[in-house]
Enzyme design. Structure first.
Site, PDB file in Angstrom:
ATOM      1  N   LEU A 151      -4.629   3.104   5.218  1.00 19.61           N
ATOM      2  CA  LEU A 151      -3.650   2.081   5.570  1.00 19.61           C
ATOM      3  C   LEU A 151      -2.858   2.415   6.824  1.00 19.61           C
ATOM      4  O   LEU A 151      -2.385   1.543   7.515  1.00 19.61           O
ATOM      5  CB  LEU A 151      -2.681   1.888   4.401  1.00 19.61           C
ATOM      6  CG  LEU A 151      -3.333   1.460   3.083  1.00 19.61           C
ATOM      7  CD1 LEU A 151      -2.304   1.403   1.986  1.00 19.61           C
ATOM      8  CD2 LEU A 151      -4.013   0.113   3.246  1.00 19.61           C
ATOM      9  N   LYS A 152      -2.671   3.690   7.084  1.00 20.85           N
ATOM     10  CA  LYS A 152      -1.827   4.066   8.217  1.00 20.85           C
ATOM     11  C   LYS A 152      -2.629   4.255   9.489  1.00 20.85           C
ATOM     12  O   LYS A 152      -2.117   4.737  10.483  1.00 20.85           O
ATOM     13  CB  LYS A 152      -1.052   5.340   7.870  1.00 20.85           C
ATOM     14  CG  LYS A 152      -0.051   5.110   6.747  1.00 20.85           C
ATOM     15  CD  LYS A 152       1.340   5.529   7.154  1.00 20.85           C
ATOM     16  CE  LYS A 152       2.351   4.997   6.149  1.00 20.85           C
ATOM     17  NZ  LYS A 152       3.712   5.364   6.486  1.00 20.85           N
ATOM     18  N   ASN A 153      -3.883   3.911   9.447  1.00 21.31           N
ATOM     19  CA  ASN A 153      -4.716   4.058  10.628  1.00 21.31           C
ATOM     20  C   ASN A 153      -4.643   2.784  11.466  1.00 21.31           C
ATOM     21  O   ASN A 153      -5.117   1.736  11.056  1.00 21.31           O
ATOM     22  CB  ASN A 153      -6.154   4.322  10.195  1.00 21.31           C
ATOM     23  CG  ASN A 153      -7.053   4.503  11.378  1.00 21.31           C
ATOM     24  OD1 ASN A 153      -6.993   3.727  12.327  1.00 21.31           O
ATOM     25  ND2 ASN A 153      -7.861   5.525  11.348  1.00 21.31           N
TER      26      ASN A 153
END
Lengths: 354, 444
Positions: A151-153
């Site tokens: 998700l944080k990519n």
């Protein structure tokens, strides 16, 4: 959790599903059916058996290419699992001979599950997909849950935006974003993606967009990402802000500040609106005086009001003393963790050009 | 929870042990997801030991040479570096498969710095090839990417991070000389500066792209890149030269950077325990500190019996966050302090309570630093925490260059290399200004 910049730097720099899209795009544009995006839930805690290739008949013809770690003194060497080591050996072997096949597709998926930051495995996978004529929908169906695991990519979000761009409709995306923001209401990539949606599908003047943003601010009046998005909707097309819009925004923000005066986000926002509307700073003087007055130093309800007053006084004739007083109150009583900064500002008052 | 440390101090021996362990033994397997970033971890390892003043003691001559050779083993025959050995096909590498093993902007940046820290002279680096490649890594609008495709397509994001690393590579290899050099075209400096200016936000911070939210990491990368390009705002004693410069409102950017100081140090600080503000569990509670302080006499008015200024309990530890209303995080201490140091204004933050926060709250008992209070250490936060303390001139640490993440000693070594002095001109100040004027004329 704070957005961890390492996620941006360490993994995102290198993890590039966008490469995949670069290769896929011509086909997307050529005739992707307009099926809606299937959203799979992230399944990050799955347990699975390690997969090996050396005893797999289907891979018997491949001689794995072991990693050459560059001599006796490698830096930052990692204790790889046997599974990862072996899979990487097979990947290098097939990459070196540019094999594009079904089994390679599975191998790239295996590697991505262990090291999504492998920046050429994505490019290689795209080539395989194209060479073996894999259906684009199958590929996207695979990619969705994979993206949701990371998700944080930010590049995965970039990737998503490329797909939606090709599909030509934001349908379903606001709902997807809401699901994401329930997990982390300040996820940088999600808000960046939302801005892209607004621009791509010209949602600036769509009432629902401003209402949604208002709801996000109502949920958490300190969500700076939501305030920033509001600024984008209001001022993101450039130029001077129209007077009636500026008035509306100033009144809206005043109400939010009255709810929670010690909240930097709306104070920054209201100053930004005043500036982009080309109004004088003193526009905010009376409002700031509601929360702080250097004449009544015991009754200060917001350090940010003092900050703005100091700024306004510094530009007024004969108000230098008031500016000093406001900065003193900040440095010694109301915001001492920034004492050095407020004293620095005091020093600027002495300069004729300040 | 705060570890019970009676006196705030850098546990020097533990940090040395932590980094020597990272150097000499295999990293745990959970670093596998960073396998492709090994060159970054390599730089952190050798530079941390250099900052600790332990590099010479930690390395035998043979080991030092071995590490240098390892970095060179990641250099590609066509120039530039891969950031790890994992994509190397060895003798099987050929024109047909080298696109799966391309030169990499971060890999090249961290490889060059690692070589510099290890004392290498960069004589074996294919410098001309890197500079020629660098110009192709810039997109028409000015941003930089990560790798170059065979069709000339620039892969990777377009935010200031790749720009930071690309401009750093340029500075390492040719200083801030502008215009073509020795037949190799320069990057388009003005276009890049425009990108950075467009990403300035209404609150004074800098974001990844126009109108995105201000963010410490992007602010740092943008300001450091402007430093490498000599495109920061003119100082009062400098004459206007008509060149496009970044950070268009320094006062507001300083305000934003100073505002990153926060007493919201962990998730517990984000709970609305006082019930006095309309907020949620995700929000920042500096407001609570403020509400409490309001009821106290001023700092200067109250002194202890020893005549020392009394400090409020809450204010002993001050952290730094990366965005407005977020929790403090060790890495943002670096992303905030580095641009302040570059802008020459590290004095506008209160260093003592920030130091105390790093040492009491995020320093770990086994050495290194974690992300937030009580977190286990990792190489990324451990390195950046150390960088901040070195910028604060912590006793026992070597002085550092905030933008390059290496010691001043290592930077002087780079600047002393004969091939580089030939490009940048020697250090005579008068010659320097003449050369700079000449360089500008080429561009204008």
């Amino acid at each position: 959790m704070a957005l961890n910049f390492i996620c941006g730097w360490l993994s995102a720099i290198f993890c590039s599903p966008i490469r995949l899209l670069h290769a896929l795009l011509p086909r997307l544009f050529a005739g992707a059916p307009s099926t809606s995006f299937v959203e799979a839930s992230p399944n990050s805690k799955e347990t699975r058996m390690p997969k090996f290739y050396h005893d797999d008949e289907a891979w018997a013809d491949i001689e794995p290419l072991a990693q050459d770690d560059g001599g006796m003194h490698p830096l930052a060497a990692i204790a790889y699992t046997e599974e990862y080591s072996e899979a990487m050996g097979y990947l290098r072997a097939v990459m070196a001979q540019s094999e594009f096949s079904e089994r390679v597709l599975e191998l790239t998926e295996h590697i991505i599950s262990m090291n999504p930051a492998h920046y050429t495995v994505w490019l290689y996978r795209a080539k395989v997909t194209s060479e073996i004529g894999r259906s684009l929908q199958d590929e996207i169906a695979w990619l969705n849950p994979t993206a949701l695991k990371h998700l944080k990519n930010y590049q995965i979000w970039h990737h998503r935006q490329t797909i939606i761009n090709a599909l030509g409709s934001p349908e379903g995306e606001p709902e997807f974003i809401s699901t994401m923001l329930e997990q982390d209401s300040k996820n940088y990539h999600v808000w960046s993606y939302r801005q892209w949606l607004v621009k791509r599908f010209d949602l600036f003047d769509k009432p629902e967009e401003l209402t949604w943003t208002d709801n996000m601010i109502q949920d958490d009046v300190r969500n700076n990402s939501a305030w920033n998005h509001r600024y984008y909707l209001v001022a993101g097309r450039g130029g001077k802000l129209r007077a009636e819009i500026a008035d509306r925004e100033i009144e809206y923000t005043k109400a939010a500040i009255r709810k929670a005066p010690q909240n930097q986000s709306p104070w920054n926002y209201i100053s930004g609106i005043v500036r982009v509307a080309q109004l004088p700073k003193s526009t905010l003087k009376d409002f700031a005086l509601e929360f702080a007055d250097v004449q009544t130093p015991e009754e200060v309800y917001s350090s940010h009001a003092l900050d703005i007053l100091a700024d306004i006084y510094s530009e007024e004739e004969n108000s230098k003393e008031s500016a000093e007083k406001a900065l003193d109150l900040l440095a010694t009583k109301y915001d001492p963790i920034r004492a050095n900064y407020w004293n620095f500002r005091k020093g600027l008052l002495e300069q004729p050009t300040a | 929870m705060a570890p019970a440390i009676s006196e705030t101090q850098l546990n020097y021996a533990r940090h040395v042990k932590y980094w020597r362990r990272n150097l000499k033994t295999l990293l745990p397997h959970f670093y596998t997801s960073n396998d492709s970033n090994r060159m970054l971890l390599a730089l952190f390892t050798v530079s941390a030991l250099d900052i600790l003043g332990d590099l010479d003691a930690a390395l035998s001559g043979e080991e030092r040479q071995g590490y240098v050779d390892w970095v060179y083993s990641c250099q590609l025959s066509e120039g530039g570096f891969r950031p790890w050995p994992g994509s190397n096909f060895g003798e099987l590498r050929n024109a047909g498969n080298k696109r799966w093993d391309p030169a990499h902007i971060p890999g090249t940046f961290f490889a060059l710095l690692t070589l510099v820290v290890l004392g290498d002279d960069l004589e074996r680096v294919k410098r001309r090839e890197i500079l020629a490649w660098l110009a192709k890594m810039q997109r028409p609008e000015g941003s930089f990417g990560e790798t170059l495709g065979e069709d000339g397509f620039v892969y990777g994001g377009n935010d200031s991070r790749f720009g930071f690393m690309a401009t750093a590579i340029r500075w390492i290899l040719r200083g801030d000389l502008e215009g073509p050099y020795d037949g190799i075209p320069d990057i388009d400096v003005d276009a890049f500066v425009s990108c950075v200016r467009d990403a300035e936000c209404y609150d004074g911070g800098i974001s990844e792209a126009p109108y995105h939210e201000a963010h410490g990491g992007f602010t740092c990368c943008a300001i450091a890149a402007l430093l490498f390009l000599d495109r920061l705002p003119l100082k009062p004693d400098q004459k206007p030269d008509g060149r496009l410069r970044g950070v268009t409102n320094v006062a507001q950017t300083l305000h934003w950077l100073a505002s990153r100081q926060t007493t919201t140090l962990d998730e517990d600080d984000g709970l609305d325990t006082y019930n006095d503000e309309t907020d949620t569990s995700e929000t920042c509670h500096d407001a609570h500190t403020f509400v409490k302080l309001r009821t106290y006499p001023s700092v200067q008015a109250v002194t202890t019996t020893k005549g020392q200024p009394h400090s409020h309990f809450e204010l002993q530890w001050v952290g730094l966050n990366g965005r407005c209303n977020k929790v403090a995080d060790t890495c943002y201490a670096y992303w905030t302090c580095a641009p302040l140091q570059i802008l020459g204004r590290l004095d506008i933050i209160n260093q003592a309570p920030i130091r105390k926060w790093l040492l009491d709250k995020t320093q770990h008992l086994v050495g290194g630093f974690g992300k937030i209070t009580g977190d286990p250490p990792d190489m990324y936060h451990s390195f950046l925490g150390l960088m901040v303390l070195a910028m604060f001139a912590e006793p026992g640490l070597q002085s550092v260059d905030g933008a390059l993440c290496i010691t001043d000693r290592a930077k002087r070594h780079l600047e002393s290399l004969p091939w580089r002095k030939e490009i940048t001109g020697d250090v005579d100040l008068q010659d320097e200004s003449i050369r700079l004027a000449g360089g500008r004329m080429q561009v204008d």
